[in-house]
Design an enzyme around this catalytic site. Sequence first.
Site, short mmCIF file in Angstrom:
data_model
loop_
_atom_site.label_atom_id
_atom_site.label_comp_id
_atom_site.label_asym_id
_atom_site.label_seq_id
_atom_site.Cartn_x
_atom_site.Cartn_y
_atom_site.Cartn_z
CG ASP A 1 -27.05 -34.36 48.53
OD1 ASP A 1 -27.63 -33.59 49.30
OD2 ASP A 1 -25.82 -34.56 48.58
CE LYS B 1 -21.90 -29.97 45.57
NZ LYS B 1 -21.90 -29.87 47.04
CG ASN B 2 -20.84 -33.26 47.98
OD1 ASN B 2 -20.50 -32.08 47.78
ND2 ASN B 2 -22.07 -33.61 48.26
NE ARG C 1 -23.00 -23.86 46.36
CZ ARG C 1 -23.58 -24.46 47.39
NH1 ARG C 1 -24.78 -24.12 47.75
NH2 ARG C 1 -22.93 -25.36 48.09
NE ARG D 1 -25.84 -28.61 55.70
CZ ARG D 1 -25.31 -28.57 54.48
NH1 ARG D 1 -25.72 -27.67 53.62
NH2 ARG D 1 -24.36 -29.41 54.13
CB CYS E 1 -27.47 -23.18 54.60
SG CYS E 1 -27.76 -24.92 54.54
N1 EPU Z 1 -25.00 -32.50 61.93
C1 EPU Z 1 -24.99 -32.07 63.23
N2 EPU Z 1 -23.80 -31.71 63.76
C2 EPU Z 1 -22.63 -31.76 63.07
C3 EPU Z 1 -22.65 -32.21 61.73
C4 EPU Z 1 -23.86 -32.58 61.19
O1 EPU Z 1 -26.02 -32.03 63.89
O2 EPU Z 1 -21.58 -31.42 63.62
C5 EPU Z 1 -26.29 -32.95 61.33
C6 EPU Z 1 -26.69 -32.13 60.11
O3 EPU Z 1 -27.36 -30.95 60.49
C7 EPU Z 1 -27.58 -33.12 59.38
C8 EPU Z 1 -26.88 -34.47 59.64
O4 EPU Z 1 -26.07 -34.25 60.80
O5 EPU Z 1 -28.84 -33.14 59.97
C9 EPU Z 1 -26.00 -34.99 58.53
O6 EPU Z 1 -25.22 -33.94 58.00
P1 EPU Z 1 -23.76 -34.14 57.41
O7 EPU Z 1 -22.78 -33.59 58.37
O8 EPU Z 1 -23.57 -35.55 56.97
O9 EPU Z 1 -23.82 -33.19 56.15
P2 EPU Z 1 -22.59 -32.41 55.53
O10 EPU Z 1 -21.35 -33.18 55.76
O11 EPU Z 1 -22.64 -30.99 55.96
C10 EPU Z 1 -22.67 -33.57 53.18
C11 EPU Z 1 -22.80 -33.12 51.76
C12 EPU Z 1 -24.22 -32.61 51.52
C13 EPU Z 1 -25.17 -33.77 51.80
C14 EPU Z 1 -24.97 -34.28 53.23
C15 EPU Z 1 -25.80 -35.49 53.57
C16 EPU Z 1 -20.55 -32.41 51.23
C17 EPU Z 1 -19.62 -31.29 50.94
N3 EPU Z 1 -21.83 -32.07 51.51
O12 EPU Z 1 -22.95 -32.43 54.00
O13 EPU Z 1 -24.31 -32.25 50.15
O14 EPU Z 1 -26.51 -33.35 51.65
O15 EPU Z 1 -23.58 -34.63 53.43
O16 EPU Z 1 -25.54 -36.53 52.71
O17 EPU Z 1 -20.17 -33.57 51.20
C18 EPU Z 1 -25.16 -31.09 48.28
O18 EPU Z 1 -24.22 -31.55 47.61
O19 EPU Z 1 -26.14 -30.50 47.75
C19 EPU Z 1 -25.15 -31.25 49.74
C20 EPU Z 1 -25.88 -30.48 50.54
#
Ligand code: EPU
Length: 418
Positions: free
Chosen positions: A304, A22-23, A396, A121, A116
């Site tokens: 995850d 998915k990701n 999902r 996030r 969420c």
């Molecule tokens: N963060 C910030 N500011 C930002 C972006 C992130 O503070 O602008 C923080 C987040 O709140 C978190 C950390 O940085 O504490 C890391 O978050 P990240 O941005 O890496 O998460 P994401 O890109 O929103 C992806 C996956 C998630 C997975 C996380 C961590 C996708 C579509 N989603 O999310 O997947 O948990 O990386 O590995 O790639 C899932 O599949 O169930 C899922 C939640």
Amino acid sequence: MDQIVIKGGRPLNGEVSISGAKNAALPMIAATILTGGAFVFQNVPNLKDIDTICRLLADLGAKTEFSGSTARIDTTGLDRHEASYDLVRKMRASVLVLGPLLARLKRARVSLPGGCAIGARPINMHLEGLEKLGAKISLAHGYVEARAERLRGGEIFFDIPTVTGTENIMMAAALAEGTTVIRNAAREPEIIALADMLNQMGADIRDAGTTVITIHGVKSLQPVSARIIGDRIEAGTYMVAAALTGGKIRLAGVDPSHLKPVIHKLREAGAAIESNDTVITVEGGGAIRSVDIKTLPYPGFPTDMQAQFMVLMSVAGGLSVISESIFENRFIHVSELRRMGADITISGNHAMVKGVKRLSGAPVMATDLRASASLVLAGLAAENTTHISRIYHLDRGYEAIEKKFAALGAVIERVPSV
Ligand code: EPU
């Protein structure tokens, strides 16, 4: 609403075919926005989140078509720049269209994702990164409005590695003028998969998979065909199922090198694991040992997989400390696991899990995808019957989860709502 009903306590045995990730699929589908033309994707998982990103692309003017695990996306007519609240609130990853829309249409209006179930996030690092590339960004009426007549290369330093943030910047920078350097970039296999696709499209992205990614902007990109890599989190979930139920599961369709931290921890917990380049075999059955876990950005132990591993620890032989360092609120499964007899206490971002002999079936529900997966695992290991509601979270991110577990010998069924 549908429920999943599980009669637990049986060892799971056999082979499971892991679906596309998915990701990895989400950013690769978002990347089709970057240029007009016909893209073909193979090994696309049939999931709600994939539907959502395709609906979003259709909203923008693209044509999307599915046949089995093949998706055809034609972005020739894509000319709208708005991702509505309705779609972004269904799936935060919708924010992945921001970078490519800005690069192709020079403007984007994307609903700001709210908090969420697993944490606040924010997307501040996405926005600061795009500003470094010359975008003008404002927030109004719950939307991010971004404009850039011309994106130009810049140096971006993420405070913490962000997966979708790194992806958004890679996509925008691919068509920027000059060179972009992302420091403290996320290193997940899904980042490499996106960079491979973008390079195949004609981009010049170097060192994806390391902490410093360099992107030399190019003038144009071409549509391509691409295959989605196997889902390491789906695979990890089935691996825990083998260890937890004392069965033996052979997993095909995933790259074992993406699962090193999970394999390492499962071995420490007592599972026997063998793997070659394409197949992983996990065998449980011996005593489950308590091990400590701390979630970290890749190549650390994935957040995850935290909830699923906690279920294994809840029936292990001692005390395990599970520390969640990525999301501030990712223990929502704990209260449900407690209702199934688990002995877990939380202190800040640490969960102390004291192994019990057996979990007991109960009616449960969850508000997040991986938390829901952990409840399925708990139900598979528990005595008696577990009813899991709100299973749309599972749909999902896990393709045909009840069919795949049933094929491994589980007594599990989806009961439609009346
Ligand atoms: N963060 C910030 N500011 C930002 C972006 C992130 O503070 O602008 C923080 C987040 O709140 C978190 C950390 O940085 O504490 C890391 O978050 P990240 O941005 O890496 O998460 P994401 O890109 O929103 C992806 C996956 C998630 C997975 C996380 C961590 C996708 C579509 N989603 O999310 O997947 O948990 O990386 O590995 O790639 C899932 O599949 O169930 C899922 C939640």
